[in-house]
Write a protein that holds these residues in place. Structure first.
Motif, PDB file in Angstrom:
ATOM      1  N   GLY A   1       0.057 -14.492   3.823  1.00  0.00           N
ATOM      2  CA  GLY A   1      -0.388 -13.714   4.977  1.00  0.00           C
ATOM      3  C   GLY A   1       0.635 -12.695   5.424  1.00  0.00           C
ATOM      4  N   THR A   2       1.907 -13.095   5.465  1.00  0.00           N
ATOM      5  CA  THR A   2       2.949 -12.153   5.875  1.00  0.00           C
ATOM      6  C   THR A   2       3.111 -11.034   4.849  1.00  0.00           C
ATOM      7  N   LEU A   3       2.978 -11.382   3.567  1.00  0.00           N
ATOM      8  CA  LEU A   3       3.047 -10.346   2.531  1.00  0.00           C
ATOM      9  C   LEU A   3       1.885  -9.371   2.675  1.00  0.00           C
ATOM     10  N   GLY A   4       0.694  -9.902   2.975  1.00  0.00           N
ATOM     11  CA  GLY A   4      -0.451  -9.028   3.200  1.00  0.00           C
ATOM     12  C   GLY A   4      -0.243  -8.111   4.377  1.00  0.00           C
ATOM     13  N   ALA A   5       0.365  -8.637   5.461  1.00  0.00           N
ATOM     14  CA  ALA A   5       0.643  -7.806   6.634  1.00  0.00           C
ATOM     15  C   ALA A   5       1.631  -6.698   6.302  1.00  0.00           C
ATOM     16  N   MET A   6       2.664  -7.032   5.517  1.00  0.00           N
ATOM     17  CA  MET A   6       3.636  -6.025   5.119  1.00  0.00           C
ATOM     18  C   MET A   6       2.975  -4.926   4.293  1.00  0.00           C
ATOM     19  N   ILE A   7       2.148  -5.323   3.324  1.00  0.00           N
ATOM     20  CA  ILE A   7       1.479  -4.338   2.470  1.00  0.00           C
ATOM     21  C   ILE A   7       0.531  -3.475   3.291  1.00  0.00           C
ATOM     22  N   HIS A   8      -0.222  -4.122   4.184  1.00  0.00           N
ATOM     23  CA  HIS A   8      -1.171  -3.391   5.031  1.00  0.00           C
ATOM     24  C   HIS A   8      -0.438  -2.380   5.907  1.00  0.00           C
ATOM     25  N   GLY A   9       0.643  -2.841   6.559  1.00  0.00           N
ATOM     26  CA  GLY A   9       1.405  -1.937   7.413  1.00  0.00           C
ATOM     27  C   GLY A   9       2.051  -0.812   6.627  1.00  0.00           C
ATOM     28  N   ALA A  10       2.606  -1.136   5.457  1.00  0.00           N
ATOM     29  CA  ALA A  10       3.241  -0.112   4.625  1.00  0.00           C
ATOM     30  C   ALA A  10       2.223   0.908   4.132  1.00  0.00           C
ATOM     31  N   TYR A  11       1.023   0.436   3.811  1.00  0.00           N
ATOM     32  CA  TYR A  11      -0.065   1.326   3.367  1.00  0.00           C
ATOM     33  C   TYR A  11      -0.410   2.334   4.468  1.00  0.00           C
ATOM     34  N   ASP A  12      -0.551   1.821   5.702  1.00  0.00           N
ATOM     35  CA  ASP A  12      -0.882   2.705   6.819  1.00  0.00           C
ATOM     36  C   ASP A  12       0.238   3.701   7.100  1.00  0.00           C
ATOM     37  N   VAL A  13       1.489   3.212   7.056  1.00  0.00           N
ATOM     38  CA  VAL A  13       2.629   4.096   7.316  1.00  0.00           C
ATOM     39  C   VAL A  13       2.709   5.182   6.250  1.00  0.00           C
ATOM     40  N   ALA A  14       2.507   4.810   4.991  1.00  0.00           N
ATOM     41  CA  ALA A  14       2.562   5.789   3.905  1.00  0.00           C
ATOM     42  C   ALA A  14       1.503   6.866   4.093  1.00  0.00           C
ATOM     43  N   ASN A  15       0.299   6.462   4.525  1.00  0.00           N
ATOM     44  CA  ASN A  15      -0.772   7.432   4.715  1.00  0.00           C
ATOM     45  C   ASN A  15      -0.577   8.269   5.969  1.00  0.00           C
ATOM     46  N   LEU A  16       0.119   7.724   6.950  1.00  0.00           N
ATOM     47  CA  LEU A  16       0.443   8.522   8.132  1.00  0.00           C
ATOM     48  C   LEU A  16       1.438   9.624   7.780  1.00  0.00           C
ATOM     49  N   LEU A  17       2.361   9.311   6.875  1.00  0.00           N
ATOM     50  CA  LEU A  17       3.377  10.292   6.477  1.00  0.00           C
ATOM     51  C   LEU A  17       2.813  11.335   5.528  1.00  0.00           C
ATOM     52  N   HIS A  18       2.002  10.874   4.570  1.00  0.00           N
ATOM     53  CA  HIS A  18       1.422  11.778   3.562  1.00  0.00           C
ATOM     54  C   HIS A  18       0.003  11.319   3.276  1.00  0.00           C
ATOM     55  N   ALA A  19      -0.935  11.791   4.065  1.00  0.00           N
ATOM     56  CA  ALA A  19      -2.323  11.340   3.939  1.00  0.00           C
ATOM     57  C   ALA A  19      -3.003  11.989   2.737  1.00  0.00           C
ATOM     58  N   PRO A  20      -3.384  11.186   1.722  1.00  0.00           N
ATOM     59  CA  PRO A  20      -4.121  11.750   0.584  1.00  0.00           C
ATOM     60  C   PRO A  20      -5.598  11.876   0.918  1.00  0.00           C
ATOM     61  N   ALA A  21      -6.322  12.594   0.081  1.00  0.00           N
ATOM     62  CA  ALA A  21      -7.761  12.739   0.279  1.00  0.00           C
ATOM     63  C   ALA A  21      -8.466  11.461  -0.193  1.00  0.00           C
ATOM     64  N   GLY A  22      -9.580  11.151   0.439  1.00  0.00           N
ATOM     65  CA  GLY A  22     -10.387  10.016   0.013  1.00  0.00           C
ATOM     66  C   GLY A  22      -9.754   8.665   0.256  1.00  0.00           C
ATOM     67  N   LEU A  23      -9.257   8.439   1.468  1.00  0.00           N
ATOM     68  CA  LEU A  23      -8.661   7.142   1.799  1.00  0.00           C
ATOM     69  C   LEU A  23      -9.712   6.039   1.741  1.00  0.00           C
ATOM     70  N   VAL A  24      -9.311   4.882   1.315  1.00  0.00           N
ATOM     71  CA  VAL A  24     -10.205   3.736   1.237  1.00  0.00           C
ATOM     72  C   VAL A  24     -10.117   2.937   2.526  1.00  0.00           C
ATOM     73  N   ASP A  25     -11.267   2.644   3.133  1.00  0.00           N
ATOM     74  CA  ASP A  25     -11.314   1.835   4.348  1.00  0.00           C
ATOM     75  C   ASP A  25     -12.492   0.873   4.232  1.00  0.00           C
ATOM     76  N   PRO A  26     -12.303  -0.428   4.329  1.00  0.00           N
ATOM     77  CA  PRO A  26     -11.073  -1.092   4.736  1.00  0.00           C
ATOM     78  C   PRO A  26     -10.016  -1.144   3.647  1.00  0.00           C
ATOM     79  N   MET A  27      -8.793  -1.467   4.068  1.00  0.00           N
ATOM     80  CA  MET A  27      -7.667  -1.510   3.141  1.00  0.00           C
ATOM     81  C   MET A  27      -7.956  -2.560   2.055  1.00  0.00           C
ATOM     82  N   PRO A  28      -7.966  -2.165   0.762  1.00  0.00           N
ATOM     83  CA  PRO A  28      -8.451  -3.056  -0.301  1.00  0.00           C
ATOM     84  C   PRO A  28      -7.648  -4.332  -0.505  1.00  0.00           C
ATOM     85  N   VAL A  29      -6.340  -4.309  -0.270  1.00  0.00           N
ATOM     86  CA  VAL A  29      -5.529  -5.510  -0.487  1.00  0.00           C
ATOM     87  C   VAL A  29      -5.700  -6.503   0.660  1.00  0.00           C
ATOM     88  N   ASP A  30      -6.000  -6.007   1.852  1.00  0.00           N
ATOM     89  CA  ASP A  30      -6.123  -6.856   3.034  1.00  0.00           C
ATOM     90  C   ASP A  30      -7.390  -6.491   3.798  1.00  0.00           C
TER      91      ASP A  30
END
Length: 208
Positions: free
Chosen positions: A93-122
Motif C-alpha cells: 500500500g505504501t509503495l502504491g501511494a508513493m507511485i501514485h504521488g510520484a505519477y501525479d507530481v511528474a504530470n504536474l511538472l510535465h503534463a503529457p497528452a492523453g493522461l490516463v485516469d484513473p491512475m493504472p497502478v493504483d
C-alpha cells in the motif's frame, strides 16, 4: 554452556522489541506521517489541489513504510503469519501511494497528452487505501492478540484499517469526489490516521 545475552545487545531495544535504531526511525517517521496526513487532507478535501496533496501522498508513502516495518518488529514476537501478511499488504500500500504521488507530481511538472485516469497502478486508490487498510488491520489485530502494543493503539488501528477500506470502496463506487460518501470517510480517516500515527510514534520512541 550457553551464555545469557544481556538485554539491549544485538540491536535489541531495552524491552526486546527489535532493532532500537529502527524503532527510533519508525517513531520519527510516524510523526512525519502525521504532518503529511494533515497536508494531504487539506489539499485533497479542502483545497482539491494536486500541487498540495500529490507530494504529500508520495512522501507519506515513504515514511509510512518505515513506520509499518517498525510496528511489525514489535508485533512479530509470538505473532502468527497474519502479522507478516499485514506487513506485506501495508508495504504494498505504501509503495502504491508513493507511485501514485510520484505519477501525479511528474504530470504536474510535465503534463503529457492523453493522461490516463484513473491512475493504472493504483486505480481509485486500491493500494493507497484498500490494501494499506488491510495491512493496518492485520498488524493491529496481531498487536491486540499478543499485547505487543498498548490495546488502545491496536483497537484504533483496526478502526483506521476499516476506514481506509471504506475510503477505497467509496472512491471505487461513488465517482463524485464531492459526495458525502467520500468526503466523510476521508475526513474521519484523516483524523484517525493522525491520532494513530502519533500514538505509534510516541510508543516507538518511548521504547528506546
Amino acid at each position: 554452556m550457553r551464555m545469557a545475552v544481556p538485554k539491549g545487545t544485538h540491536g535489541q531495544g531495552p524491552h526486546g522489541e527489535g532493532d532500537a535504531t529502527l524503532a527510533r526511525l519508525g517513531g520519527w517517521a510516524a510523526f512525519a506521517s502525521v504532518v503529511l496526513a494533515l497536508v494531504y487532507t487539506v489539499g485533497f478535501v479542502a483545497l482539491k489541489d494536486k500541487n498540495v496533496y500529490s507530494p504529500a501522498l508520495f512522501l507519506g508513502g515513504l515514511v509510512n513504510a518505515v513506520t509499518l516495518v517498525a510496528v511489525y518488529e514489535r508485533v512479530k514476537v509470538n505473532a502468527s503469519g497474519l502479522a507478516l501478511l499485514g506487513l506485506l499488504f501495508g508495504f504494498a500500500g505504501t509503495l502504491g501511494a508513493m507511485i501514485h504521488g510520484a505519477y501525479d507530481v511528474a504530470n504536474l511538472l510535465h503534463a503529457p497528452a492523453g493522461l490516463v485516469d484513473p491512475m493504472p497502478v493504483d486505480p481509485r486508490g486500491l493500494l493507497t487505501f484498500g490494501v494499506s487498510g488491510l495491512g493496518v488491520l492485520a498488524l493491529s489485530w496481531e498487536a491486540m492478540r499478543n499485547a505487543s502494543l498498548p490495546r488502545n493503539i491496536g483497537s484504533l488501528g483496526i478502526v483506521l484499517g476499516a476506514l481506509l477500506v471504506v475510503i477505497y470502496l467509496g472512491r471505487l463506487i461513488v465517482l463524485d469526489p464531492n459526495s458525502v460518501l467520500i468526503v466523510a470517510p476521508a475526513a474521519a480517516g484523516a483524523l484517525v490516521s493522525v491520532v494513530w500515527y502519533a500514538m505509534v510514534g510516541r510508543q516507538l520512541l518511548r521504547a528506546n
